[in-house]
Structures are given as structure tokens and as C-alpha cells.
Design a protein around this motif. Structure first.
Motif, PDB file in Angstrom:
ATOM      1  N   ALA A  40       6.529  -5.069 -11.584  1.00 60.26           N
ATOM      2  CA  ALA A  40       5.706  -4.500 -10.515  1.00 60.26           C
ATOM      3  C   ALA A  40       4.433  -3.859 -11.073  1.00 60.26           C
ATOM      4  N   LYS A  41       4.555  -3.143 -12.170  1.00 52.16           N
ATOM      5  CA  LYS A  41       3.380  -2.513 -12.784  1.00 52.16           C
ATOM      6  C   LYS A  41       2.345  -3.558 -13.182  1.00 52.16           C
ATOM      7  N   GLU A  42       2.820  -4.682 -13.764  1.00 47.55           N
ATOM      8  CA  GLU A  42       1.900  -5.740 -14.175  1.00 47.55           C
ATOM      9  C   GLU A  42       1.224  -6.386 -12.963  1.00 47.55           C
ATOM     10  N   VAL A  43       1.990  -6.619 -11.919  1.00 43.74           N
ATOM     11  CA  VAL A  43       1.441  -7.227 -10.705  1.00 43.74           C
ATOM     12  C   VAL A  43       0.408  -6.311 -10.066  1.00 43.74           C
ATOM     13  N   ARG A  44       0.697  -5.006 -10.042  1.00 42.32           N
ATOM     14  CA  ARG A  44      -0.209  -4.053  -9.404  1.00 42.32           C
ATOM     15  C   ARG A  44      -1.555  -3.938 -10.123  1.00 42.32           C
ATOM     16  N   LYS A  45      -1.625  -4.348 -11.369  1.00 45.89           N
ATOM     17  CA  LYS A  45      -2.910  -4.353 -12.074  1.00 45.89           C
ATOM     18  C   LYS A  45      -3.853  -5.391 -11.476  1.00 45.89           C
ATOM     19  N   GLU A  46      -3.276  -6.440 -10.863  1.00 44.29           N
ATOM     20  CA  GLU A  46      -4.067  -7.517 -10.288  1.00 44.29           C
ATOM     21  C   GLU A  46      -4.144  -7.456  -8.773  1.00 44.29           C
ATOM     22  N   ASP A  47      -3.099  -6.982  -8.148  1.00 38.30           N
ATOM     23  CA  ASP A  47      -3.029  -7.015  -6.679  1.00 38.30           C
ATOM     24  C   ASP A  47      -2.407  -5.722  -6.168  1.00 38.30           C
ATOM     25  N   LYS A  48      -3.213  -4.924  -5.485  1.00 41.86           N
ATOM     26  CA  LYS A  48      -2.745  -3.635  -4.973  1.00 41.86           C
ATOM     27  C   LYS A  48      -2.039  -3.765  -3.633  1.00 41.86           C
ATOM     28  N   ARG A  49      -2.126  -4.930  -3.014  1.00 45.48           N
ATOM     29  CA  ARG A  49      -1.660  -5.058  -1.630  1.00 45.48           C
ATOM     30  C   ARG A  49      -0.380  -5.873  -1.443  1.00 45.48           C
ATOM     31  N   ILE A  50      -0.096  -6.826  -2.327  1.00 49.70           N
ATOM     32  CA  ILE A  50       1.060  -7.700  -2.097  1.00 49.70           C
ATOM     33  C   ILE A  50       2.327  -6.857  -1.932  1.00 49.70           C
ATOM     34  N   PRO A  51       3.135  -7.131  -0.912  1.00 51.33           N
ATOM     35  CA  PRO A  51       4.357  -6.342  -0.691  1.00 51.33           C
ATOM     36  C   PRO A  51       5.382  -6.559  -1.806  1.00 51.33           C
ATOM     37  N   ILE A  52       5.999  -5.454  -2.246  1.00 52.84           N
ATOM     38  CA  ILE A  52       7.037  -5.501  -3.278  1.00 52.84           C
ATOM     39  C   ILE A  52       8.273  -4.762  -2.776  1.00 52.84           C
ATOM     40  N   LEU A  53       9.405  -5.442  -2.783  1.00 55.25           N
ATOM     41  CA  LEU A  53      10.688  -4.861  -2.378  1.00 55.25           C
ATOM     42  C   LEU A  53      11.624  -4.897  -3.582  1.00 55.25           C
ATOM     43  N   PHE A  54      12.186  -3.752  -3.934  1.00 55.70           N
ATOM     44  CA  PHE A  54      13.113  -3.669  -5.066  1.00 55.70           C
ATOM     45  C   PHE A  54      14.565  -3.798  -4.592  1.00 55.70           C
ATOM     46  N   LEU A  55      15.358  -4.535  -5.369  1.00 55.11           N
ATOM     47  CA  LEU A  55      16.804  -4.599  -5.176  1.00 55.11           C
ATOM     48  C   LEU A  55      17.452  -3.866  -6.342  1.00 55.11           C
ATOM     49  N   THR A  56      18.404  -2.993  -6.067  1.00 50.90           N
ATOM     50  CA  THR A  56      18.996  -2.257  -7.174  1.00 50.90           C
ATOM     51  C   THR A  56      20.373  -1.726  -6.858  1.00 50.90           C
ATOM     52  N   ALA A  57      21.172  -1.591  -7.908  1.00 49.57           N
ATOM     53  CA  ALA A  57      22.477  -0.948  -7.778  1.00 49.57           C
ATOM     54  C   ALA A  57      22.354   0.541  -8.028  1.00 49.57           C
ATOM     55  N   LYS A  58      21.187   0.972  -8.499  1.00 49.87           N
ATOM     56  CA  LYS A  58      20.966   2.389  -8.767  1.00 49.87           C
ATOM     57  C   LYS A  58      20.807   3.158  -7.452  1.00 49.87           C
ATOM     58  N   SER A  59      21.274   4.391  -7.456  1.00 56.02           N
ATOM     59  CA  SER A  59      21.155   5.195  -6.230  1.00 56.02           C
ATOM     60  C   SER A  59      20.529   6.560  -6.492  1.00 56.02           C
ATOM     61  N   GLN A  60      20.156   6.842  -7.749  1.00 53.62           N
ATOM     62  CA  GLN A  60      19.585   8.135  -8.056  1.00 53.62           C
ATOM     63  C   GLN A  60      18.215   8.286  -7.405  1.00 53.62           C
ATOM     64  N   THR A  61      17.961   9.503  -6.920  1.00 57.75           N
ATOM     65  CA  THR A  61      16.687   9.785  -6.271  1.00 57.75           C
ATOM     66  C   THR A  61      15.514   9.494  -7.202  1.00 57.75           C
ATOM     67  N   ALA A  62      15.678   9.815  -8.489  1.00 55.81           N
ATOM     68  CA  ALA A  62      14.596   9.600  -9.455  1.00 55.81           C
ATOM     69  C   ALA A  62      14.182   8.139  -9.531  1.00 55.81           C
ATOM     70  N   ASP A  63      15.156   7.225  -9.431  1.00 50.54           N
ATOM     71  CA  ASP A  63      14.838   5.800  -9.479  1.00 50.54           C
ATOM     72  C   ASP A  63      14.077   5.359  -8.237  1.00 50.54           C
ATOM     73  N   VAL A  64      14.466   5.903  -7.094  1.00 48.56           N
ATOM     74  CA  VAL A  64      13.773   5.575  -5.847  1.00 48.56           C
ATOM     75  C   VAL A  64      12.332   6.063  -5.926  1.00 48.56           C
ATOM     76  N   VAL A  65      12.163   7.282  -6.401  1.00 51.23           N
ATOM     77  CA  VAL A  65      10.822   7.862  -6.531  1.00 51.23           C
ATOM     78  C   VAL A  65       9.969   7.028  -7.482  1.00 51.23           C
ATOM     79  N   GLU A  66      10.550   6.626  -8.618  1.00 45.93           N
ATOM     80  CA  GLU A  66       9.798   5.814  -9.580  1.00 45.93           C
ATOM     81  C   GLU A  66       9.363   4.496  -8.956  1.00 45.93           C
ATOM     82  N   GLY A  67      10.276   3.870  -8.213  1.00 44.70           N
ATOM     83  CA  GLY A  67       9.952   2.596  -7.578  1.00 44.70           C
ATOM     84  C   GLY A  67       8.748   2.697  -6.660  1.00 44.70           C
TER      85      GLY A  67
END
Length: 227
Positions: free
Chosen positions: A67-94
Motif C-alpha cells: 500500500a505504501k508503494e502504491v500510494r507513492k504513485e496513486d493517492k486515490r485508488i481504493p485499498i481494502l485490507f484483509l487481516t486476521a489481526k484485530s489490534q487497534t494499532a494495526d487498524v490505525v496503521e492501515g
């Protein structure tokens, strides 16, 4: 005729990835499936998809790195994360690195598709140059501006602009409270509801220069824009 959206799906669990791919293809999505982050970045460059669905934990490059690499080129394309993590910190980072939505495993295909459709619709709206007339106001969704006659009103926030769009798109009809909360807040709990009430109040203030315009609270159902 609108083309079917192209989805880049990056998921290192092959069986889960194929299930998602096949399910999406039956709903008229074109799906490019990748098993790791490096493949995902290469596919992004080659295929120019409409939306990215990225598993967070992947070999070679994880979903956040992609996502970080993509955002360097495109600020608008929608990105949806799939994860087994549930910690608030991971959600915030995403969200902090440019993610637009976050879906925790296990999930239903119906929920995934609803979230994807919402992101694609928002992206389409944000790239539209349509200017809407609301009473004596002119509303430019893409620029998130509101103009009363010749006067520029204080710029709208992202959520104010989306909320006004949906209210206006359902002019003189009740906009279901639960539906719009899930669409814009991804949750229809008490706190999200209170947040939406605040945004409604802000919109009323910005639209008060035209006395014909009202945002009516239909108790127990939602809101209705009339003018």
C-alpha cells in the motif's frame, strides 16, 4: 457501457484466494490474483486495477508495504485490507498509510462485496466533475465545495460532502440512517450515529442561507433533504 471493475487481490492462502476470486468473478468483477506482495506490485503496474484487496500478512512484501508503494504513485485508488489481526494499532496503521477500509477474517463474501462496491462508488464520485444545484447553492462534489450564489461557503469535509451527496441523491425521500452509517462510517453503532448527527448539524448551518432547504430528522428512520 461501463466496464466491469478490475480487482487486484493479493492473498497468500491459495485456497482462500481462489474462493474469493471465483466468487467475485461470478459477480462480474475481473480479478487479478497474486500470492505475495511482490507479485501484487508488479500486477498493479501492469494491470492498473480499479481497487486493491490486500492481505496484510504476506511473504516478500506485506500488505502495508504494498500500500505504501502504491500510494507513492496513486493517492486515490481504493485499498481494502484483509487481516486476521484485530489490534487497534494495526487498524490505525492501515488507515494511516492510506487504506480506505479494513475487513477482519473470517468474513462473508457478501460483506466483502458491499465494502468493495462502496469504495468503488466513492472513487467514481471523487473523480466526477458534476456540479449539483441545491436550491440557490452549487455543490461540487469532487472539489468538496459549496457556493451560495456568488459566495464561497467554508469547504466541506470528506464526510460532509459524501453525506450531502447521498441526501441530495435521495431528495424528498428518507435516507435510511442505518444504510448511510454503514456506507460512510462502516458501522451503525451508537457512537457512529452520534457522529453522523454532528455532521448533519454542520450541513444545516452551511445550507441555512436558503430558507427553502431543510434536512428533516424522520425519527426512527433517518433524514430527508427537501427544497
Amino acid at each position: 457501457m461501463n466496464k466491469n471493475p478490475t480487482i487486484l487481490l493479493a492473498e497468500d492462502e491459495a485456497s482462500l484466494g481462489m474462493i474469493i476470486k471465483e466468487s467475485l468473478e461470478t459477480r462480474n468483477f475481473n480479478v487479478v490474483f497474486c500470492a505475495n506482495g511482490e507479485e501484487a506490485l508488479q500486477a498493479y503496474q501492469q494491470k492498473k486495477p480499479d481497487l486493491l484487496v490486500l492481505d496484510v500478512m504476506m511473504p516478500k512484501k506485506d500488505g502495508f508495504t504494498v500500500a505504501k508503494e502504491v500510494r507513492k504513485e496513486d493517492k486515490r485508488i481504493p485499498i481494502l485490507f484483509l487481516t486476521a489481526k484485530s489490534q487497534t494499532a494495526d487498524v490505525v496503521e492501515g488507515f494511516s498509510i492510506g487504506g480506505n477500509d479494513y475487513l477482519k477474517k473470517p468474513f462473508s463474501m457478501e460483506e466483502l462485496i458491499v465494502r468493495m462496491d462502496n469504495l468503488l462508488q466513492r472513487h467514481k464520485l471523487q473523480n466526477s466533475d458534476t456540479i449539483y444545484t441545491i436550491g440557490n447553492y452549487r455543490f461540487h462534489f469532487k472539489k468538496q465545495t459549496l457556493q451560495f450564489e456568488e459566495e464561497e461557503i467554508k469547504p466541506l469535509t470528506h464526510r460532509e460532502a459524501h453525506l450531502l451527496y447521498h441526501l441530495n441523491n435521495n431528495k424528498n425521500e428518507v435516507l435510511d440512517r442505518s444504510v448511510i452509517l454503514k456506507k460512510l462510517w462502516n458501522n451503525d453503532d451508537f457512537f457512529s450515529g452520534r457522529s453522523m448527527d454532528v455532521f448533519i448539524t454542520r450541513l444545516r448551518k452551511k445550507l441555512k442561507k436558503d430558507e427553502r432547504i431543510q434536512i428533516i430528522n424522520v425519527r426512527g428512520y433517518g433524514y430527508k433533504l427537501v427544497y
